[in-house]
Design an enzyme around this catalytic site. Structure first.
Site, PDB file in Angstrom:
ATOM      1  N   ASP A  16      35.276  25.261   1.332  1.00 52.07           N
ATOM      2  CA  ASP A  16      36.658  25.352   0.851  1.00 52.07           C
ATOM      3  C   ASP A  16      37.580  25.377   2.070  1.00 52.07           C
ATOM      4  OD1 ASP A  16      38.679  25.397  -1.006  1.00 52.07           O
ATOM      5  OD2 ASP A  16      38.149  27.312  -1.905  1.00 52.07           O
ATOM      6  N   GLU A  17      38.887  25.201   1.799  1.00 54.19           N
ATOM      7  CA  GLU A  17      39.794  25.151   2.954  1.00 54.19           C
ATOM      8  C   GLU A  17      40.138  26.557   3.447  1.00 54.19           C
ATOM      9  OE1 GLU A  17      41.031  25.565   0.010  1.00 54.19           O
ATOM     10  OE2 GLU A  17      43.156  25.056  -0.194  1.00 54.19           O
ATOM     11  N   VAL A  18      40.251  27.520   2.546  1.00 53.61           N
ATOM     12  CA  VAL A  18      40.718  28.839   2.991  1.00 53.61           C
ATOM     13  C   VAL A  18      40.118  29.957   2.139  1.00 53.61           C
ATOM     14  CG1 VAL A  18      42.871  28.597   1.637  1.00 53.61           C
ATOM     15  CG2 VAL A  18      42.806  30.225   3.518  1.00 53.61           C
ATOM     16  N   ASP A  19      39.763  31.024   2.820  1.00 49.19           N
ATOM     17  CA  ASP A  19      39.312  32.248   2.156  1.00 49.19           C
ATOM     18  C   ASP A  19      40.467  33.235   2.273  1.00 49.19           C
ATOM     19  OD1 ASP A  19      38.150  34.612   1.342  1.00 49.19           O
ATOM     20  OD2 ASP A  19      36.573  34.612   2.870  1.00 49.19           O
ATOM     21  N   ASP A  20      41.155  33.436   1.154  1.00 51.38           N
ATOM     22  CA  ASP A  20      42.325  34.323   1.146  1.00 51.38           C
ATOM     23  C   ASP A  20      41.899  35.674   0.566  1.00 51.38           C
ATOM     24  OD1 ASP A  20      44.981  35.165   1.306  1.00 51.38           O
ATOM     25  OD2 ASP A  20      45.489  34.334  -0.640  1.00 51.38           O
TER      26      ASP A  20
ATOM     27  N   ARG B 167      39.356  35.962  -1.454  1.00 52.28           N
ATOM     28  CA  ARG B 167      37.909  35.758  -1.638  1.00 52.28           C
ATOM     29  C   ARG B 167      37.496  35.650  -3.104  1.00 52.28           C
ATOM     30  NH1 ARG B 167      34.360  38.561   2.848  1.00 52.28           N
ATOM     31  NH2 ARG B 167      35.419  36.945   4.025  1.00 52.28           N
TER      32      ARG B 167
ATOM     33  N   LYS C 174      41.303  34.191   6.295  1.00 51.63           N
ATOM     34  CA  LYS C 174      42.407  35.110   6.582  1.00 51.63           C
ATOM     35  C   LYS C 174      41.863  36.516   6.792  1.00 51.63           C
ATOM     36  CE  LYS C 174      45.779  32.643   3.858  1.00 51.63           C
ATOM     37  NZ  LYS C 174      46.808  32.759   2.818  1.00 51.63           N
TER      38      LYS C 174
ATOM     39  N   PRO D 209      47.948  19.618   5.374  1.00 51.07           N
ATOM     40  CA  PRO D 209      48.581  18.289   5.451  1.00 51.07           C
ATOM     41  C   PRO D 209      48.514  17.520   4.137  1.00 51.07           C
ATOM     42  CG  PRO D 209      46.501  18.333   6.685  1.00 51.07           C
ATOM     43  CD  PRO D 209      46.813  19.751   6.317  1.00 51.07           C
ATOM     44  N   TRP D 210      47.459  17.749   3.343  1.00 55.84           N
ATOM     45  CA  TRP D 210      47.341  16.991   2.089  1.00 55.84           C
ATOM     46  C   TRP D 210      48.350  17.457   1.038  1.00 55.84           C
ATOM     47  CZ3 TRP D 210      42.873  19.220   4.342  1.00 55.84           C
ATOM     48  CH2 TRP D 210      42.598  20.521   3.951  1.00 55.84           C
TER      49      TRP D 210
HETATM   50  P1  5GP Z   1      41.356  33.098  -2.805  1.00 51.48           P
HETATM   51  O1  5GP Z   1      42.490  34.078  -2.893  1.00 51.48           O
HETATM   52  O2  5GP Z   1      40.562  33.058  -4.050  1.00 51.48           O
HETATM   53  O3  5GP Z   1      40.509  33.332  -1.563  1.00 51.48           O
HETATM   54  O4  5GP Z   1      42.016  31.669  -2.622  1.00 51.48           O
HETATM   55  C1  5GP Z   1      42.406  30.949  -3.733  1.00 51.48           C
HETATM   56  C2  5GP Z   1      43.002  29.634  -3.416  1.00 51.48           C
HETATM   57  O5  5GP Z   1      44.377  29.860  -3.080  1.00 51.48           O
HETATM   58  C3  5GP Z   1      42.474  28.841  -2.228  1.00 51.48           C
HETATM   59  O6  5GP Z   1      41.351  28.039  -2.549  1.00 51.48           O
HETATM   60  C4  5GP Z   1      43.665  27.979  -1.924  1.00 51.48           C
HETATM   61  O7  5GP Z   1      43.696  26.843  -2.750  1.00 51.48           O
HETATM   62  C5  5GP Z   1      44.826  28.881  -2.249  1.00 51.48           C
HETATM   63  N1  5GP Z   1      45.347  29.503  -1.023  1.00 51.48           N
HETATM   64  C6  5GP Z   1      45.130  30.763  -0.587  1.00 51.48           C
HETATM   65  N2  5GP Z   1      45.773  30.965   0.569  1.00 51.48           N
HETATM   66  C7  5GP Z   1      46.387  29.794   0.868  1.00 51.48           C
HETATM   67  C8  5GP Z   1      47.217  29.364   1.957  1.00 51.48           C
HETATM   68  O8  5GP Z   1      47.495  30.080   2.905  1.00 51.48           O
HETATM   69  N3  5GP Z   1      47.682  28.102   1.894  1.00 51.48           N
HETATM   70  C9  5GP Z   1      47.400  27.259   0.852  1.00 51.48           C
HETATM   71  N4  5GP Z   1      47.907  26.034   0.911  1.00 51.48           N
HETATM   72  N5  5GP Z   1      46.609  27.610  -0.180  1.00 51.48           N
HETATM   73  C10 5GP Z   1      46.112  28.869  -0.167  1.00 51.48           C
END
Ligand code: 5GP
Length: 206
Positions: free
Chosen positions: A110-114, A116, A159, A187-188
């Site tokens: 995935d692009e980011v773990d916010d 989780r 993060k 960028p996308w």
């Molecule tokens: P989670 O909170 O479950 O780790 O992340 C959920 C989704 O929120 C991620 O897959 C992503 O699509 C989106 N997301 C979380 N943080 C960011 C961020 O800093 N930038 C962007 N563009 N998307 C984010």
């Protein structure tokens, strides 16, 4: 990164290079048989990682399967309460792909773990799929196959913040870069890519 910055623009090249740097460790320590991209943000990273992994491991047939999960984005039928709270499946593995998980090293990308939540959901649902698939095997083979089936995680950005969900202990976890708790602009998502790149270079100079 300065404390005042709440948004951070990331370029395609930044992402490409983070994936290039992360790949040798992933190849050496996990050596995936299959990539599972979480859409939409995991699609581009998984595709780039496949290039580097094929090169690094010589596994020229390494494939990508896709799942679609949504935590923030509204999907048809989602309520205001669900948005940001609940992970919603928008796409899942087909029957053939579910069979491919068994006995394999599966890397979730995935692009980011916010918070989780998304990764936790993906991993637990994929593990449920494995348990269902194992029922197709003779009981005597199941334990060995279960032990051989492994999941690991790769995210471009992790993060550094308290997470709202935990991954099972022992889950191998790789990130391209650990970052502060800022909002990352990918960028996308940009409609003006030159403007996006200019802002990225501005962020770097701050
Ligand atoms: P989670 O909170 O479950 O780790 O992340 C959920 C989704 O929120 C991620 O897959 C992503 O699509 C989106 N997301 C979380 N943080 C960011 C961020 O800093 N930038 C962007 N563009 N998307 C984010």
């Amino acid at each position: 990164m300065a404390d005042s910055i709440k948004y951070w623009h990331v370029t395609y090249n930044d992402i490409h290079n983070l994936i290039r740097k992360a790949t040798p460790k992933i190849a050496a320590e996990f050596n995936p048989d299959l990539l599972i991209a979480i859409g939409g943000g995991g699609f581009f990273p998984a595709r780039v990682m496949r290039t580097f992994l094929r090169e690094e491991t010589g596994n020229k047939t390494l494939q990508i399967q896709a799942i679609g999960l949504s935590l923030y984005e509204p999907v048809d039928g989602s309520t205001a309460e669900q948005l940001g709270n609940e992970v919603i499946r928008t796409q899942w593995l087909g029957a053939e792909a579910r069979k491919m998980l068994v006995g394999k090293h599966n890397l979730i990308v995935d692009e980011v773990d916010d918070t989780r939540k998304t990764l936790h959901y993906a991993l637990s649902e994929l593990q449920k799929d494995v348990e269902t698939e194992l029922l197709e095997y003779p009981e005597s083979e199941r334990e060995a196959l279960r032990a051989k089936t492994q999941f690991a995680i790769f995210v471009v950005h992790n993060k550094l913040k308290p997470k709202l969900a935990e991954l099972p202990s022992g889950t191998q976890y790789f990130s391209g870069e650990d970052v502060e708790d800022v909002w990352l602009n990918y960028p996308w998502e940009a409609t003006d890519i030159e403007g996006h790149d200019r802002r990225a270079s501005g962020d770097k100079n701050n």
